[in-house]
Write a protein that holds these residues in place. Structure first.
Motif, PDB file in Angstrom:
ATOM      1  N   ASN A  84       3.426  -9.708   6.460  1.00  0.00           N
ATOM      2  CA  ASN A  84       3.946 -10.749   5.571  1.00  0.00           C
ATOM      3  C   ASN A  84       5.150 -11.445   6.184  1.00  0.00           C
ATOM      4  OD1 ASN A  84       2.256 -10.938   3.297  1.00  0.00           O
ATOM      5  ND2 ASN A  84       3.115  -9.085   2.413  1.00  0.00           N
ATOM      6  N   PHE A  90       1.948  -3.866   5.798  1.00  0.00           N
ATOM      7  CA  PHE A  90       2.099  -4.845   4.720  1.00  0.00           C
ATOM      8  C   PHE A  90       3.323  -5.724   4.938  1.00  0.00           C
ATOM      9  CE2 PHE A  90       4.079  -5.898   0.609  1.00  0.00           C
ATOM     10  CZ  PHE A  90       3.055  -6.610   0.009  1.00  0.00           C
ATOM     11  N   ARG A  91       4.471  -5.102   5.190  1.00  0.00           N
ATOM     12  CA  ARG A  91       5.711  -5.863   5.276  1.00  0.00           C
ATOM     13  C   ARG A  91       5.804  -6.655   6.576  1.00  0.00           C
ATOM     14  NH1 ARG A  91       7.527  -8.769   2.539  1.00  0.00           N
ATOM     15  NH2 ARG A  91       7.425  -7.251   0.855  1.00  0.00           N
ATOM     16  N   TYR A 118       7.729  -0.174  -4.144  1.00  0.00           N
ATOM     17  CA  TYR A 118       6.881  -1.370  -4.168  1.00  0.00           C
ATOM     18  C   TYR A 118       7.459  -2.430  -5.106  1.00  0.00           C
ATOM     19  CZ  TYR A 118       2.622  -4.188  -4.322  1.00  0.00           C
ATOM     20  OH  TYR A 118       1.711  -5.210  -4.226  1.00  0.00           O
ATOM     21  N   ASP A 162      -1.715  -3.014   2.049  1.00  0.00           N
ATOM     22  CA  ASP A 162      -1.679  -2.753   0.609  1.00  0.00           C
ATOM     23  C   ASP A 162      -2.667  -1.655   0.231  1.00  0.00           C
ATOM     24  OD1 ASP A 162      -0.156  -3.521  -1.516  1.00  0.00           O
ATOM     25  OD2 ASP A 162      -1.088  -5.479  -1.802  1.00  0.00           O
ATOM     26  N   TRP A 163      -3.863  -1.687   0.808  1.00  0.00           N
ATOM     27  CA  TRP A 163      -4.894  -0.704   0.464  1.00  0.00           C
ATOM     28  C   TRP A 163      -4.536   0.688   0.978  1.00  0.00           C
ATOM     29  CZ3 TRP A 163      -9.588   1.544   2.856  1.00  0.00           C
ATOM     30  CH2 TRP A 163     -10.447   2.087   1.889  1.00  0.00           C
ATOM     31  N   LEU A 180      -9.173  -6.641  -3.647  1.00  0.00           N
ATOM     32  CA  LEU A 180      -8.766  -7.255  -2.385  1.00  0.00           C
ATOM     33  C   LEU A 180      -9.925  -7.986  -1.716  1.00  0.00           C
ATOM     34  CD1 LEU A 180      -6.442  -4.468  -0.923  1.00  0.00           C
ATOM     35  CD2 LEU A 180      -5.761  -6.642  -1.964  1.00  0.00           C
ATOM     36  N   ASN A 224      -2.196  -8.057   5.582  1.00  0.00           N
ATOM     37  CA  ASN A 224      -1.357  -7.559   4.481  1.00  0.00           C
ATOM     38  C   ASN A 224      -2.196  -6.843   3.427  1.00  0.00           C
ATOM     39  OD1 ASN A 224      -2.535 -10.078   3.940  1.00  0.00           O
ATOM     40  ND2 ASN A 224      -0.917 -10.726   2.581  1.00  0.00           N
ATOM     41  N   TYR A 225      -3.450  -7.272   3.229  1.00  0.00           N
ATOM     42  CA  TYR A 225      -4.334  -6.581   2.301  1.00  0.00           C
ATOM     43  C   TYR A 225      -4.639  -5.171   2.804  1.00  0.00           C
ATOM     44  CZ  TYR A 225      -5.314 -11.105   0.042  1.00  0.00           C
ATOM     45  OH  TYR A 225      -5.214 -12.298  -0.616  1.00  0.00           O
ATOM     46  N   TYR A 234       2.958   0.547   4.347  1.00  0.00           N
ATOM     47  CA  TYR A 234       4.069  -0.364   4.096  1.00  0.00           C
ATOM     48  C   TYR A 234       4.462  -1.125   5.361  1.00  0.00           C
ATOM     49  CZ  TYR A 234       8.561  -2.217   2.655  1.00  0.00           C
ATOM     50  OH  TYR A 234       9.593  -3.070   2.373  1.00  0.00           O
ATOM     51  N   TYR A 248      -1.464   0.959 -13.236  1.00  0.00           N
ATOM     52  CA  TYR A 248      -0.832   1.245 -11.952  1.00  0.00           C
ATOM     53  C   TYR A 248       0.080   2.472 -12.045  1.00  0.00           C
ATOM     54  CZ  TYR A 248      -2.369  -3.206  -9.889  1.00  0.00           C
ATOM     55  OH  TYR A 248      -3.112  -4.246  -9.379  1.00  0.00           O
ATOM     56  N   ALA A 276      -2.271   2.191  -1.354  1.00  0.00           N
ATOM     57  CA  ALA A 276      -2.962   2.638  -2.560  1.00  0.00           C
ATOM     58  C   ALA A 276      -3.420   4.087  -2.416  1.00  0.00           C
ATOM     59  CB  ALA A 276      -4.149   1.723  -2.852  1.00  0.00           C
TER      60      ALA A 276
END
Length: 440
Positions: free
Chosen positions: A333, A329-330, A258, A376-377, A405, A372-373, A326, A296, A380
């Motif tokens: 974006n 997310f990627r 990340y 990301d979650w 978020l 993207n959120y 990922y 984190y 997590a």
């Protein structure tokens, strides 16, 4: 017929409303972030579970009655170590090569220049740690977990000092208007309440010459320290049990992935709300420098104390969750950035707004207003699952991140509603899901 004159640029407009619950919420966050930064590692040391909640806290309160406990939170050496780390990051930012890029256009029509060398700083840091460890062993890394509370104190105090410094940058020109040009204040950071403005950030882009304080702190001292801490916890686990577990390897790999990805794509931050909209105050100072690296990295801290082996099937399951998050997310974006740059390789659909820009209505951005959120979650969860289910402590991150978020999505939507007007209402009808399609 003469054209209508553009409104005069106002560097310090009065803020219209509060966020984060106003001054009371600002005070709450100011106290809560340092508190949890201390409390989480103390809880992990006792293998915190729901069963021993009461006993643990009774023992904790008794320990705090001893003045020696409070003295143990401070170390001049730890403060020097932290200041040396911060200075290292500053030197790297100044001397390492990096491409210069322009930020978004500001209210005064100007675009600031940023030096993109956070990835070079990360690589230089990793090379320095590898070289030092190869020659002198892991003792330097072990200093971190062995002086954790003292480092939390040092970072907290520095975060306060930095917030007061940038707040002072906004006040001095008001006291001496003939000697200093007024800085551009953030639209939400000039309410007149000093506590709140100090917390939320008055100056939009605090700088010392061309050195951008906000962009520097967003991408360097805290974010890179997150990886350094993880490596320290790997060394700590090895010191404690003589080996490194697969769960620790997965956790550190996910975190490093990340951070390396973020630093490699550093220019992406130039269009984020942190850079374009928010001022730099205690919220970003303590968030960037304290909250990110110290909490984190918490799953790695926990695994150093409570090692766990997942096995092949467990690792495969966690990896699947990580890759899914990922990927979303990627790719989401990338779709957004390609579209903003005028490229549309996937022939995504969009509609024209009255502002002259276009809003995406297909691909990931046709499924959700913030895909993207969602990615990301999901990641997590992958960062917490390697700890198993021996304690609820590591899963604080999933809960915290969901709240973060949702709050960020709410702020984004409010900003877009002001920016696009009725076009945003049309977009919400076309893309009703906020983050998770058909769920939220």
């Amino acid at each position: 017929m003469p054209s209508k004159a553009a409104p005069a640029y106002d560097p310090a407009p009065k803020s219209a409303h509060y966020e984060f619950g106003g001054p009371l919420g600002a005070l709450g966050v100011t106290l809560a972030v340092p508190f949890f930064s201390y409390w989480l590692p103390f809880a992990a040391q006792n293998g915190f579970s729901l069963c021993n909640f009461v006993d643990y806290h009774r023992a904790g309160w008794r320990a705090m009655e001893d003045p020696a406990w409070w003295k143990s939170l401070w170390s001049t050496e730890a403060m020097i170590v932290y200041l040396a780390w911060y200075a290292w990051c500053v030197v790297c930012a100044l001397v390492l090569p990096g491409k210069e890029e322009k930020g978004v256009e500001l209210r005064n029509g100007q675009r600031l220049t940023y030096k993109m060398n956070a990835f070079a700083t990360l690589v230089a840091t990793m090379a320095a740690i590898a070289g030092w460890t190869a020659v002198y062993g892991i003792d330097a890394l072990l200093y971190i977990p062995h002086h954790w509370a003292q480092l939390v104190t040092a970072t907290t105090l520095f975060s306060f000092a930095l917030a007061f410094f940038v707040y002072g940058q906004s006040i001095v020109p008001e006291l001496f208007p003939k000697a200093f040009e007024p800085p551009m204040l953030a639209l939400g950071g000039n309410t007149g309440n000093r506590l709140y403005d100090w917390f939320i950030g008055r100056v939009l882009n605090p700088r010392i010459g061309s050195f951008d304080i906000k962009a520097f702190n967003e991408m360097r001292p805290g974010l890179i320290l997150w990886v350094v801490f993880d490596l320290a916890f790997v060394a700590w686990q090895y010191e404690r049990i003589g080996r490194v577990t697969d769960s620790m390897i997965l956790t550190v790999a996910f975190h490093a992935w990340y951070v390396f990805d973020a630093e490699f794509n550093e220019s992406n931050i130039l269009t984020t709300m942190d850079i374009t909209t928010d001022g730099f105050g205690f919220m970003l100072s303590v968030g960037d420098l304290l909250w990110v690296p110290y909490t984190y990295s918490y799953t790695a801290y926990f695994l150093a104390l409570h090692p766990l082996d997942l096995g092949v099937s467990g690792c495969a399951g966690v990896l699947a969750v990580q890759f899914l998050g990922y990927y979303i997310f990627r790719t989401s974006n990338n779709e957004k950035n390609e579209f903003r740059l005028g490229r549309n390789p996937k022939n995504l659909t969009s509609f024209q707004t009255e502002r002259g820009t276009r809003l995406l209505t297909s691909g990931w951005w046709g499924r959700s207003r913030h895909p993207n959120y969602m990615g990301d979650w999901i990641m997590a969860w992958a960062w917490c699952l390697p700890t198993g289910f021996q304690s609820p402590l590591p899963y604080f991150y999933v809960i915290y991140f969901a709240i973060l978020l949702v709050h960020r999505q709410t702020r984004d939507d409010e900003a877009c509603a002001q920016k696009y007007g009725k076009d945003w209402d049309k977009y919400k009808r076309l893309v009703p899901s906020r983050i998770i399609p058909h769920v939220y």
